[in-house]
Every structure is written in structure tokens, then in C-alpha cells.
Design a protein around this motif. Structure first.
Motif, PDB file in Angstrom:
ATOM      1  N   CYS A  93     -29.559   7.790  82.006  1.00 50.18           N
ATOM      2  CA  CYS A  93     -28.289   8.354  82.450  1.00 50.18           C
ATOM      3  C   CYS A  93     -27.177   8.089  81.437  1.00 50.18           C
ATOM      4  CB  CYS A  93     -27.917   7.820  83.833  1.00 50.18           C
ATOM      5  SG  CYS A  93     -29.033   8.423  85.132  1.00 50.18           S
ATOM      6  N   PHE A  94     -27.197   6.929  80.794  1.00 44.14           N
ATOM      7  CA  PHE A  94     -26.203   6.655  79.755  1.00 44.14           C
ATOM      8  C   PHE A  94     -26.383   7.633  78.603  1.00 44.14           C
ATOM      9  CE2 PHE A  94     -24.987   4.784  75.750  1.00 44.14           C
ATOM     10  CZ  PHE A  94     -23.677   4.399  75.997  1.00 44.14           C
ATOM     11  N   ALA A  95     -27.617   7.807  78.176  1.00 44.72           N
ATOM     12  CA  ALA A  95     -27.887   8.701  77.051  1.00 44.72           C
ATOM     13  C   ALA A  95     -27.461  10.134  77.379  1.00 44.72           C
ATOM     14  CB  ALA A  95     -29.369   8.654  76.684  1.00 44.72           C
ATOM     15  N   CYS A 104     -25.274  11.181  79.907  1.00 49.10           N
ATOM     16  CA  CYS A 104     -23.910  11.397  80.399  1.00 49.10           C
ATOM     17  C   CYS A 104     -22.812  10.825  79.505  1.00 49.10           C
ATOM     18  CB  CYS A 104     -23.761  10.790  81.788  1.00 49.10           C
ATOM     19  SG  CYS A 104     -24.838  11.556  83.015  1.00 49.10           S
ATOM     20  N   VAL A 105     -23.101   9.795  78.748  1.00 47.79           N
ATOM     21  CA  VAL A 105     -22.059   9.152  77.946  1.00 47.79           C
ATOM     22  C   VAL A 105     -22.297   9.384  76.462  1.00 47.79           C
ATOM     23  CG1 VAL A 105     -20.883   6.986  77.413  1.00 47.79           C
ATOM     24  CG2 VAL A 105     -21.688   7.418  79.740  1.00 47.79           C
ATOM     25  N   ALA A 106     -23.418   8.923  75.963  1.00 47.82           N
ATOM     26  CA  ALA A 106     -23.685   9.028  74.524  1.00 47.82           C
ATOM     27  C   ALA A 106     -23.778  10.481  74.077  1.00 47.82           C
ATOM     28  CB  ALA A 106     -24.953   8.275  74.164  1.00 47.82           C
ATOM     29  N   ALA A 107     -24.428  11.328  74.867  1.00 48.42           N
ATOM     30  CA  ALA A 107     -24.600  12.736  74.488  1.00 48.42           C
ATOM     31  C   ALA A 107     -23.261  13.462  74.431  1.00 48.42           C
ATOM     32  CB  ALA A 107     -25.531  13.441  75.464  1.00 48.42           C
ATOM     33  N   ARG A 108     -22.335  13.096  75.291  1.00 52.67           N
ATOM     34  CA  ARG A 108     -21.016  13.737  75.275  1.00 52.67           C
ATOM     35  C   ARG A 108     -20.269  13.417  73.988  1.00 52.67           C
ATOM     36  NH1 ARG A 108     -17.007  12.931  79.732  1.00 52.67           N
ATOM     37  NH2 ARG A 108     -16.002  14.629  78.652  1.00 52.67           N
ATOM     38  N   CYS A 138     -21.344  12.635  86.386  1.00 49.48           N
ATOM     39  CA  CYS A 138     -22.641  12.893  85.756  1.00 49.48           C
ATOM     40  C   CYS A 138     -23.609  11.744  86.023  1.00 49.48           C
ATOM     41  CB  CYS A 138     -22.445  13.092  84.251  1.00 49.48           C
ATOM     42  SG  CYS A 138     -23.974  13.429  83.356  1.00 49.48           S
ATOM     43  N   ILE A 139     -23.131  10.522  85.890  1.00 46.29           N
ATOM     44  CA  ILE A 139     -23.994   9.352  86.107  1.00 46.29           C
ATOM     45  C   ILE A 139     -24.440   9.283  87.562  1.00 46.29           C
ATOM     46  CG2 ILE A 139     -23.979   6.819  86.210  1.00 46.29           C
ATOM     47  CD1 ILE A 139     -22.526   6.908  83.508  1.00 46.29           C
ATOM     48  N   CYS A 140     -23.545   9.584  88.498  1.00 43.09           N
ATOM     49  CA  CYS A 140     -23.930   9.585  89.918  1.00 43.09           C
ATOM     50  C   CYS A 140     -25.019  10.617  90.185  1.00 43.09           C
ATOM     51  CB  CYS A 140     -22.714   9.843  90.799  1.00 43.09           C
ATOM     52  SG  CYS A 140     -21.594   8.447  90.912  1.00 43.09           S
ATOM     53  N   ARG A 141     -24.847  11.840  89.654  1.00 43.04           N
ATOM     54  CA  ARG A 141     -25.868  12.877  89.835  1.00 43.04           C
ATOM     55  C   ARG A 141     -27.176  12.473  89.168  1.00 43.04           C
ATOM     56  NH1 ARG A 141     -21.681  16.184  88.427  1.00 43.04           N
ATOM     57  NH2 ARG A 141     -22.567  16.518  86.357  1.00 43.04           N
ATOM     58  N   CYS A 142     -27.079  11.946  87.967  1.00 40.67           N
ATOM     59  CA  CYS A 142     -28.263  11.545  87.216  1.00 40.67           C
ATOM     60  C   CYS A 142     -29.046  10.461  87.970  1.00 40.67           C
ATOM     61  CB  CYS A 142     -27.846  11.055  85.832  1.00 40.67           C
ATOM     62  SG  CYS A 142     -29.212  10.477  84.808  1.00 40.67           S
ATOM     63  N   ALA A 188     -20.699  -0.468  69.334  1.00 42.14           N
ATOM     64  CA  ALA A 188     -19.779  -0.112  70.413  1.00 42.14           C
ATOM     65  C   ALA A 188     -18.698   0.837  69.912  1.00 42.14           C
ATOM     66  CB  ALA A 188     -19.151  -1.362  71.002  1.00 42.14           C
ATOM     67  N   ALA A 189     -18.754   1.205  68.654  1.00 39.36           N
ATOM     68  CA  ALA A 189     -17.713   2.049  68.066  1.00 39.36           C
ATOM     69  C   ALA A 189     -17.676   3.448  68.659  1.00 39.36           C
ATOM     70  CB  ALA A 189     -17.918   2.137  66.555  1.00 39.36           C
ATOM     71  N   SER A 190     -18.753   3.876  69.309  1.00 38.30           N
ATOM     72  CA  SER A 190     -18.803   5.234  69.845  1.00 38.30           C
ATOM     73  C   SER A 190     -18.079   5.360  71.182  1.00 38.30           C
ATOM     74  CB  SER A 190     -20.250   5.681  69.995  1.00 38.30           C
ATOM     75  OG  SER A 190     -20.888   4.897  70.961  1.00 38.30           O
ATOM     76  N   PHE A 191     -17.665   4.267  71.782  1.00 33.86           N
ATOM     77  CA  PHE A 191     -17.020   4.334  73.086  1.00 33.86           C
ATOM     78  C   PHE A 191     -15.549   4.668  72.940  1.00 33.86           C
ATOM     79  CE2 PHE A 191     -20.554   1.328  73.769  1.00 33.86           C
ATOM     80  CZ  PHE A 191     -21.286   2.118  74.624  1.00 33.86           C
ATOM     81  N   ARG A 192     -15.104   5.617  73.762  1.00 36.09           N
ATOM     82  CA  ARG A 192     -13.702   6.032  73.723  1.00 36.09           C
ATOM     83  C   ARG A 192     -12.810   5.094  74.514  1.00 36.09           C
ATOM     84  NH1 ARG A 192     -16.478  10.676  75.069  1.00 36.09           N
ATOM     85  NH2 ARG A 192     -15.731  10.461  77.181  1.00 36.09           N
ATOM     86  N   SER A 193     -13.345   4.518  75.608  1.00 34.61           N
ATOM     87  CA  SER A 193     -12.543   3.638  76.448  1.00 34.61           C
ATOM     88  C   SER A 193     -13.457   2.653  77.169  1.00 34.61           C
ATOM     89  CB  SER A 193     -11.746   4.449  77.466  1.00 34.61           C
ATOM     90  OG  SER A 193     -12.610   5.037  78.405  1.00 34.61           O
ATOM     91  N   LYS A 194     -12.837   1.682  77.827  1.00 36.61           N
ATOM     92  CA  LYS A 194     -13.608   0.684  78.565  1.00 36.61           C
ATOM     93  C   LYS A 194     -14.226   1.266  79.831  1.00 36.61           C
ATOM     94  CE  LYS A 194     -10.926  -3.350  77.208  1.00 36.61           C
ATOM     95  NZ  LYS A 194     -10.112  -4.461  77.707  1.00 36.61           N
ATOM     96  N   ALA A 195     -13.541   2.227  80.424  1.00 40.02           N
ATOM     97  CA  ALA A 195     -13.989   2.806  81.691  1.00 40.02           C
ATOM     98  C   ALA A 195     -14.568   4.203  81.469  1.00 40.02           C
ATOM     99  CB  ALA A 195     -12.819   2.890  82.661  1.00 40.02           C
ATOM    100  N   LEU A 196     -15.415   4.612  82.413  1.00 39.51           N
ATOM    101  CA  LEU A 196     -15.951   5.968  82.379  1.00 39.51           C
ATOM    102  C   LEU A 196     -14.861   6.939  82.813  1.00 39.51           C
ATOM    103  CD1 LEU A 196     -19.343   5.377  84.204  1.00 39.51           C
ATOM    104  CD2 LEU A 196     -19.001   5.665  81.745  1.00 39.51           C
ATOM    105  N   ASP A 197     -14.839   8.111  82.207  1.00 38.79           N
ATOM    106  CA  ASP A 197     -13.905   9.124  82.707  1.00 38.79           C
ATOM    107  C   ASP A 197     -14.548   9.809  83.914  1.00 38.79           C
ATOM    108  OD1 ASP A 197     -15.576  11.246  81.816  1.00 38.79           O
ATOM    109  OD2 ASP A 197     -14.517  11.376  79.906  1.00 38.79           O
ATOM    110  N   LYS A 198     -13.809  10.702  84.563  1.00 43.02           N
ATOM    111  CA  LYS A 198     -14.286  11.322  85.801  1.00 43.02           C
ATOM    112  C   LYS A 198     -15.575  12.106  85.585  1.00 43.02           C
ATOM    113  CE  LYS A 198     -12.890  14.228  89.616  1.00 43.02           C
ATOM    114  NZ  LYS A 198     -11.892  15.066  90.237  1.00 43.02           N
TER     115      LYS A 198
END
Length: 105
Positions: free
Chosen positions: A38-40, A42-46, A73-77, A58-68
């Protein structure tokens, strides 16, 4: 026939501990796989980042929290992954029951 019936009484507690350990390991593997998939997806692929690269830095992260969108996406996944895992488990159990009920040649 229940396989536990064939185990001598003095070995049953050790067998049950081993079985519980195996079940715990399987549960942890399933959880870790769910998180990675789900990370791959919903987060990394985006971000256009492969999961392996995201794990190394950790350089690929835009923020500490997930956006909406990531959160949804993670909930559905996770929901799909759990439903699929349950379905596979039920099908496996059905197959095992059918194999056990089949007459021996």
C-alpha cells in the motif's frame, strides 16, 4: 482426522507453542506485506519513487503526515488486501476440506 490427535500428550504443549509462533510470524509477514504494497502504491508511486528507493532515503517524503488522497488510497488498498487475503484463505480451506473428503484410491 484431526492431526493433533496423533501427537503424544507430552508433545502437545510444545506443538501448540510452535503453531502459535508460526501463526504470529505469518500474521506479521502479512501485515508487513500489506504496508509495503500500500505504501508503494499510494505514497511512493505518487512521488514517482520506487518503494526500494523510498525505503533507503526519507528525502522523497513531502511531509510528515499523509495527505487526504494518500490516506484514502491506503484505506482502500488495505481493505482490498485484507478481503483478498481472507478470500484466498477461505478458498484454501475449501480446497483442503474437499481433499480431505475425497475418497482414497
Amino acid at each position: 482426522m484431526n492431526a493433533l490427535q496423533n501427537i503424544p500428550e507430552h508433545q502437545k504443549p510444545e506443538f501448540m507453542r510452535s503453531l502459535e509462533t508460526m501463526q504470529m510470524k505469518d500474521s506479521l509477514k502479512m501485515y508487513n506485506n500489506l504496508v509495503e504494497q500500500c505504501f508503494a502504491h499510494c505514497v511512493a508511486a505518487r512521488d514517482g519513487v520506487s518503494f526500494e528507493r523510498a525505503r533507503r532515503t526519507a528525502a522523497s517524503f513531502r511531509s510528515k503526515a499523509l495527505d487526504k488522497k494518500e490516506d484514502e488510497c491506503i484505506c482502500r488498498c488495505a481493505e482490498k488486501y485484507i478481503k483478498l487475503t481472507q478470500r484466498v484463505g477461505f478458498r484454501f480451506a475449501e480446497h483442503q476440506a474437499a481433499q480431505g473428503a475425497a475418497p482414497s484410491p
